[in-house]
Design an enzyme around this catalytic site. Structure first.
Site, PDB file in Angstrom:
ATOM      1  N   ASP A  76      -7.879  -2.606 -14.524  1.00  0.00           N
ATOM      2  CA  ASP A  76      -6.688  -3.126 -13.822  1.00  0.00           C
ATOM      3  C   ASP A  76      -6.794  -2.737 -12.350  1.00  0.00           C
ATOM      4  OD1 ASP A  76      -4.094  -4.306 -13.484  1.00  0.00           O
ATOM      5  OD2 ASP A  76      -3.190  -2.320 -13.518  1.00  0.00           O
ATOM      6  N   SER A  77      -5.864  -3.266 -11.542  1.00  0.00           N
ATOM      7  CA  SER A  77      -5.855  -2.904 -10.124  1.00  0.00           C
ATOM      8  C   SER A  77      -5.257  -1.514  -9.903  1.00  0.00           C
ATOM      9  CB  SER A  77      -5.012  -3.926  -9.358  1.00  0.00           C
ATOM     10  OG  SER A  77      -3.711  -3.963  -9.914  1.00  0.00           O
TER      11      SER A  77
ATOM     12  N   TYR B  96      -3.585  -6.695  -6.417  1.00  0.00           N
ATOM     13  CA  TYR B  96      -4.354  -7.920  -6.660  1.00  0.00           C
ATOM     14  C   TYR B  96      -3.455  -9.159  -6.554  1.00  0.00           C
ATOM     15  CZ  TYR B  96      -8.639  -5.736  -8.546  1.00  0.00           C
ATOM     16  OH  TYR B  96      -9.814  -5.050  -8.706  1.00  0.00           O
TER      17      TYR B  96
ATOM     18  N   CYS C 176      -5.063  -6.704 -16.907  1.00  0.00           N
ATOM     19  CA  CYS C 176      -4.415  -7.131 -15.667  1.00  0.00           C
ATOM     20  C   CYS C 176      -4.120  -8.626 -15.782  1.00  0.00           C
ATOM     21  CB  CYS C 176      -5.373  -6.864 -14.504  1.00  0.00           C
ATOM     22  SG  CYS C 176      -4.841  -7.574 -12.932  1.00  0.00           S
TER      23      CYS C 176
ATOM     24  N   THR D 181      -3.162 -10.686 -13.420  1.00  0.00           N
ATOM     25  CA  THR D 181      -3.685 -11.429 -12.277  1.00  0.00           C
ATOM     26  C   THR D 181      -5.168 -11.750 -12.487  1.00  0.00           C
ATOM     27  OG1 THR D 181      -2.111 -10.174 -10.938  1.00  0.00           O
ATOM     28  CG2 THR D 181      -3.821 -11.390  -9.758  1.00  0.00           C
TER      29      THR D 181
ATOM     30  N   GLU E  94       3.819   1.399  -9.015  1.00  0.00           N
ATOM     31  CA  GLU E  94       2.824   2.372  -8.530  1.00  0.00           C
ATOM     32  C   GLU E  94       3.538   3.567  -7.886  1.00  0.00           C
ATOM     33  OE1 GLU E  94      -0.839   2.241  -8.445  1.00  0.00           O
ATOM     34  OE2 GLU E  94      -0.566   0.635  -9.907  1.00  0.00           O
TER      35      GLU E  94
ATOM     36  N   CYS F  68       2.628  -9.381 -16.087  1.00  0.00           N
ATOM     37  CA  CYS F  68       1.863  -8.412 -15.284  1.00  0.00           C
ATOM     38  C   CYS F  68       1.937  -7.097 -16.038  1.00  0.00           C
ATOM     39  CB  CYS F  68       2.494  -8.283 -13.902  1.00  0.00           C
ATOM     40  SG  CYS F  68       1.923  -6.838 -12.956  1.00  0.00           S
ATOM     41  N   THR F  69       0.818  -6.405 -16.158  1.00  0.00           N
ATOM     42  CA  THR F  69       0.796  -5.208 -17.000  1.00  0.00           C
ATOM     43  C   THR F  69       1.545  -4.020 -16.387  1.00  0.00           C
ATOM     44  OG1 THR F  69      -1.372  -4.677 -16.079  1.00  0.00           O
ATOM     45  CG2 THR F  69      -1.329  -5.853 -18.197  1.00  0.00           C
ATOM     46  N   HIS F  70       1.945  -4.145 -15.138  1.00  0.00           N
ATOM     47  CA  HIS F  70       2.804  -3.101 -14.562  1.00  0.00           C
ATOM     48  C   HIS F  70       4.243  -3.202 -15.085  1.00  0.00           C
ATOM     49  CE1 HIS F  70      -0.410  -2.544 -11.594  1.00  0.00           C
ATOM     50  NE2 HIS F  70       0.235  -1.504 -11.104  1.00  0.00           N
TER      51      HIS F  70
HETATM   52  N1  DGL Z   1      -1.312  -5.163 -13.191  1.00  0.00           N
HETATM   53  C1  DGL Z   1      -1.583  -6.356 -12.509  1.00  0.00           C
HETATM   54  C2  DGL Z   1      -1.254  -7.593 -13.270  1.00  0.00           C
HETATM   55  O1  DGL Z   1      -1.168  -7.501 -14.461  1.00  0.00           O
HETATM   56  C3  DGL Z   1      -1.712  -6.468 -11.073  1.00  0.00           C
HETATM   57  C4  DGL Z   1      -0.660  -6.041 -10.120  1.00  0.00           C
HETATM   58  C5  DGL Z   1      -1.237  -6.192  -8.738  1.00  0.00           C
HETATM   59  O2  DGL Z   1      -2.300  -5.599  -8.482  1.00  0.00           O
HETATM   60  O3  DGL Z   1      -0.654  -6.920  -7.942  1.00  0.00           O
HETATM   61  O4  DGL Z   1      -1.112  -8.654 -12.737  1.00  0.00           O
END
Ligand code: DGL
Length: 267
Positions: free
Chosen positions: A11-12, A43, A74, A76, A153, A183-185
């Site tokens: 992931d990012s 990302y 991730c 993205t 983050e 998004c995994t965040h």
């Molecule tokens: N965790 C990420 C996703 O699932 C990326 C968030 C990011 O880097 O902008 O999209």
């Protein structure tokens, strides 16, 4: 046959750990190497070309650690690079979209679907296209939420600012039965999101769906780790000057997590 090599996850930043957490619940014996590209985070605002290039670098790093399969943890990177890297690499690579689309397809009461994700993911149409092709009568509403991943983050996932931001982003979602956290965040905001939408809306954590599918793939490919011991995980970051440790230790309930974090040399 037992295959004790680790699974690579990418992931990012810290978001992919929401996938790692679900994966470990369902595949506790597997070892994991996690790469967070904190140097290049976020990302979500980058071009497709950049995402493909960074995803390949991440995969090459994980391959250098002798992984047996790769999870693109991730949204993205899944929406914009998965197809490309699946063509270029022989190792099994799985992203976060397919398992969730399959889950929704099998649950016919989930017809009115909301999706939130990064700007790049929404722009790519990755979720919309897959959902429409698999479930033609699904009604979709979607929204890019570019502030959420940076807030995650930062560890701002349950404070007043998080609540207000979620309220603003979700204000136009009407009559949805489920909301995909694309998004995994975003599972880090689950509490706020559920409070905002109410209990009737199912909040879908893609990591949970992916973990089940990954188990099936490992069994099918005879790549499951058959050890009776609990697997371990190591975390590599491309930049360690981040808030990662605080967020990760809270999420994984692992106060000792700092010892598992190493600097990854990815150019
Ligand atoms: N965790 C990420 C996703 O699932 C990326 C968030 C990011 O880097 O902008 O999209």
């Amino acid at each position: 046959m037992a295959d004790e090599r680790p699974i690579g996850m990418f992931d990012s930043g810290v978001g992919g750990l929401t996938v790692l957490k679900e994966f470990r619940k369902q595949n506790p014996q597997e070892n994991i190497i996690y790469l967070g590209d904190t140097k290049r985070f976020p990302y979500g605002s980058k071009s497709k070309e950049s995402i493909i290039e960074l995803t390949k670098k991440g995969i090459d790093f994980l391959l250098s650690k002798n992984v047996k399969a790769i999870v693109i943890a991730c949204g993205t990177a899944t929406s914009q690079a998965l197809e490309e890297v699946q063509k270029q690499y022989e190792i099994p690579i799985i992203g976060i979209i397919d398992s969730t689309v399959q889950y929704i397809k099998e649950n016919r009461n989930l017809k009115n679907v909301g999706i939130i994700a990064t700007t790049g993911t929404i722009r790519s149409g990755g979720w919309q296209n897959k959902l429409h092709s698999q479930i033609p009568d699904a009604i979709l509403s979607y929204k890019a939420c570019p502030l959420l991943a940076p807030m995650a983050e930062e560890g701002w996932t349950e404070n007043e600012i998080a609540k207000l931001t979620i309220k603003e982003y979700l204000k136009d979602f009407e009559n949805i039965n489920c909301l995909i956290l694309g998004c995994t965040h975003y599972p880090l905001f689950k509490k706020c999101i559920q409070e905002e939408l109410g209990e009737k809306v199912e909040i879908i954590n893609t990591g949970e769906k992916l973990a089940k599918d990954m188990k099936k793939i490992l069994i099918h490919e005879q790549k499951q780790n058959e050890s009776t011991q609990e697997g371990s995980y190591e975390i590599y970051l491309t930049d360690t000057e981040t808030n990662f440790v605080q967020v990760a230790s809270k999420l994984l309930k692992a106060p000792e997590i700092k010892e598992k974090i190493k600097k990854a040399d990815v150019e």
